[in-house]
Scaffold this motif. Structure first.
Motif, PDB file in Angstrom:
ATOM      1  N   LYS A 181       0.822  -1.207   0.000  1.00  0.00           N
ATOM      2  CA  LYS A 181       0.000   0.000   0.000  1.00  0.00           C
ATOM      3  C   LYS A 181       0.857   1.258   0.000  1.00  0.00           C
ATOM      4  CE  LYS A 181      -4.291  -1.493   1.876  1.00  0.00           C
ATOM      5  NZ  LYS A 181      -5.376  -1.140   2.714  1.00  0.00           N
ATOM      6  N   SER A 228       3.451   7.269  -2.836  1.00  0.00           N
ATOM      7  CA  SER A 228       3.663   8.267  -1.814  1.00  0.00           C
ATOM      8  C   SER A 228       2.356   8.901  -1.349  1.00  0.00           C
ATOM      9  CB  SER A 228       4.646   9.345  -2.272  1.00  0.00           C
ATOM     10  OG  SER A 228       4.284   9.902  -3.491  1.00  0.00           O
ATOM     11  N   GLU A 229       1.367   8.918  -2.161  1.00  0.00           N
ATOM     12  CA  GLU A 229       0.100   9.501  -1.747  1.00  0.00           C
ATOM     13  C   GLU A 229      -0.519   8.672  -0.639  1.00  0.00           C
ATOM     14  OE1 GLU A 229      -4.185   9.949  -3.602  1.00  0.00           O
ATOM     15  OE2 GLU A 229      -2.604  10.682  -4.915  1.00  0.00           O
ATOM     16  N   ALA A 230      -0.455   7.361  -0.699  1.00  0.00           N
ATOM     17  CA  ALA A 230      -0.990   6.476   0.325  1.00  0.00           C
ATOM     18  C   ALA A 230      -0.206   6.658   1.598  1.00  0.00           C
ATOM     19  CB  ALA A 230      -0.948   5.042  -0.140  1.00  0.00           C
ATOM     20  N   GLN A 231       1.112   6.915   1.496  1.00  0.00           N
ATOM     21  CA  GLN A 231       1.936   7.119   2.674  1.00  0.00           C
ATOM     22  C   GLN A 231       1.525   8.394   3.379  1.00  0.00           C
ATOM     23  OE1 GLN A 231       6.120   7.130   1.709  1.00  0.00           O
ATOM     24  NE2 GLN A 231       6.068   4.971   1.082  1.00  0.00           N
ATOM     25  N   ASN A 232       1.302   9.408   2.645  1.00  0.00           N
ATOM     26  CA  ASN A 232       0.920  10.683   3.237  1.00  0.00           C
ATOM     27  C   ASN A 232      -0.440  10.572   3.917  1.00  0.00           C
ATOM     28  OD1 ASN A 232       3.229  11.993   2.467  1.00  0.00           O
ATOM     29  ND2 ASN A 232       2.412  12.717   0.517  1.00  0.00           N
ATOM     30  N   THR A 233      -1.396   9.896   3.342  1.00  0.00           N
ATOM     31  CA  THR A 233      -2.718   9.712   3.930  1.00  0.00           C
ATOM     32  C   THR A 233      -2.600   8.930   5.223  1.00  0.00           C
ATOM     33  OG1 THR A 233      -3.605   9.618   1.697  1.00  0.00           O
ATOM     34  CG2 THR A 233      -5.046   8.910   3.435  1.00  0.00           C
ATOM     35  N   LEU A 234      -1.812   7.886   5.237  1.00  0.00           N
ATOM     36  CA  LEU A 234      -1.638   7.049   6.420  1.00  0.00           C
ATOM     37  C   LEU A 234      -0.997   7.852   7.539  1.00  0.00           C
ATOM     38  CD1 LEU A 234      -1.917   4.195   7.626  1.00  0.00           C
ATOM     39  CD2 LEU A 234       0.378   3.739   6.795  1.00  0.00           C
ATOM     40  N   ASN A 283      -1.042  11.117   7.980  1.00  0.00           N
ATOM     41  CA  ASN A 283      -1.994  12.131   8.436  1.00  0.00           C
ATOM     42  C   ASN A 283      -3.068  11.503   9.317  1.00  0.00           C
ATOM     43  OD1 ASN A 283      -0.758  14.318   7.218  1.00  0.00           O
ATOM     44  ND2 ASN A 283      -1.890  14.078   5.299  1.00  0.00           N
ATOM     45  N   ASP A 284      -3.570  10.368   8.940  1.00  0.00           N
ATOM     46  CA  ASP A 284      -4.581   9.687   9.763  1.00  0.00           C
ATOM     47  C   ASP A 284      -4.002   9.316  11.130  1.00  0.00           C
ATOM     48  OD1 ASP A 284      -6.515   9.836   7.847  1.00  0.00           O
ATOM     49  OD2 ASP A 284      -6.300   7.765   7.113  1.00  0.00           O
ATOM     50  N   TYR A 285      -2.822   8.839  11.129  1.00  0.00           N
ATOM     51  CA  TYR A 285      -2.174   8.429  12.365  1.00  0.00           C
ATOM     52  C   TYR A 285      -1.980   9.630  13.277  1.00  0.00           C
ATOM     53  CZ  TYR A 285       1.126   6.323  15.620  1.00  0.00           C
ATOM     54  OH  TYR A 285       1.761   5.874  16.764  1.00  0.00           O
ATOM     55  N   THR A 310      -3.597  12.489  13.291  1.00  0.00           N
ATOM     56  CA  THR A 310      -4.867  13.038  13.774  1.00  0.00           C
ATOM     57  C   THR A 310      -5.449  12.152  14.874  1.00  0.00           C
ATOM     58  OG1 THR A 310      -5.990  11.960  11.962  1.00  0.00           O
ATOM     59  CG2 THR A 310      -5.578  14.313  11.721  1.00  0.00           C
TER      60      THR A 310
END
Length: 164
Positions: free
Chosen positions: A144, A148-154, A156-158, A160
Motif C-alpha cells: 500500500k 507516496s500519496e498512500a503514505q501521506n494519507t496514512l 496524516n490519519d495516524y 490526527t
C-alpha cells in the motif's frame, strides 16, 4: 469173715488216724506257708488290679488332656491365622493407599507438566502469530505504501488519531 471185717474196720481206723495225723502235721508245717502264699498271691492280684485301674484312669486322663491340648492348639492356630489375615489385609490396604497417593502425585505432576507445556506452546504460538501478523502487516503496508500519496494519507490519519 469176722477177721476180715475186723481187719478192714481196724484198717479204716488206722487210716483215719494216719489221715488226721497227716492233716495235723500239714496244718502245723505246710498249711500256714500255703495260706500265706495264697494270701500274698491274692494281695498281689488285688494290687495289680488296682494298678491296672489307676493306669487306665491315667490313660483316660492323658487322653482327655491330649484332647484339651489339641483343642487349645486349634484355637491358637485359628487365632494366629486370623491375625495373619488381618496383617495381610492391613499391609495390602496400606500398599493400595500408598499406590493411590503415588499415582495421584504422578497424575498431578503430569497435569502440571502438561499445563506448563501447554502454556509454553500457547506462548510460542502467540509469538509465531505475532511474528506472522507483523510480516503480513509489513507486506500489506509495503504494497500500500509503494505510492507516496498512500503514505501521506496514512501518516496524516495516524497523527490526527494520536494527537486528538
Amino acid at each position: 469173715m469176722g477177721l476180715l471185717e475186723n481187719f478192714s474196720s481196724g484198717l479204716f481206723i488206722i487210716q483215719t488216724v494216719i489221715f488226721l495225723i497227716l492233716l495235723f502235721i500239714l496244718h502245723r508245717l505246710a498249711w500256714k506257708p500255703i495260706m500265706n502264699a495264697v494270701n500274698e498271691r491274692e494281695i498281689t492280684i488285688v494290687d495289680s488290679l488296682n494298678q491296672a485301674k489307676l493306669a487306665r484312669q491315667e490313660v483316660e486322663n492323658l487322653a482327655a488332656e491330649n484332647e484339651n491340648i489339641i483343642r487349645a492348639a486349634k484355637v491358637e492356630r485359628d487365632t494366629i491365622l486370623k491375625e495373619a489375615r488381618d496383617i495381610k489385609d492391613r499391609i495390602v490396604g496400606e500398599a493400595k493407599d500408598l499406590a493411590k497417593v503415588e499415582g495421584d502425585k504422578m497424575i498431578a505432576s503430569a497435569r502440571q507438566s502438561i499445563q506448563s507445556e501447554k502454556t509454553a506452546a500457547m506462548a510460542e504460538i502467540k509469538n509465531q502469530i505475532g511474528a506472522l501478523s507483523v510480516n503480513i502487516a509489513e507486506s500489506i503496508l509495503k504494497q500500500k505504501l509503494d505510492n507516496s500519496e498512500a503514505q501521506n494519507t496514512l501518516v496524516n490519519d495516524y497523527l490526527t488519531k494520536n494527537l486528538n
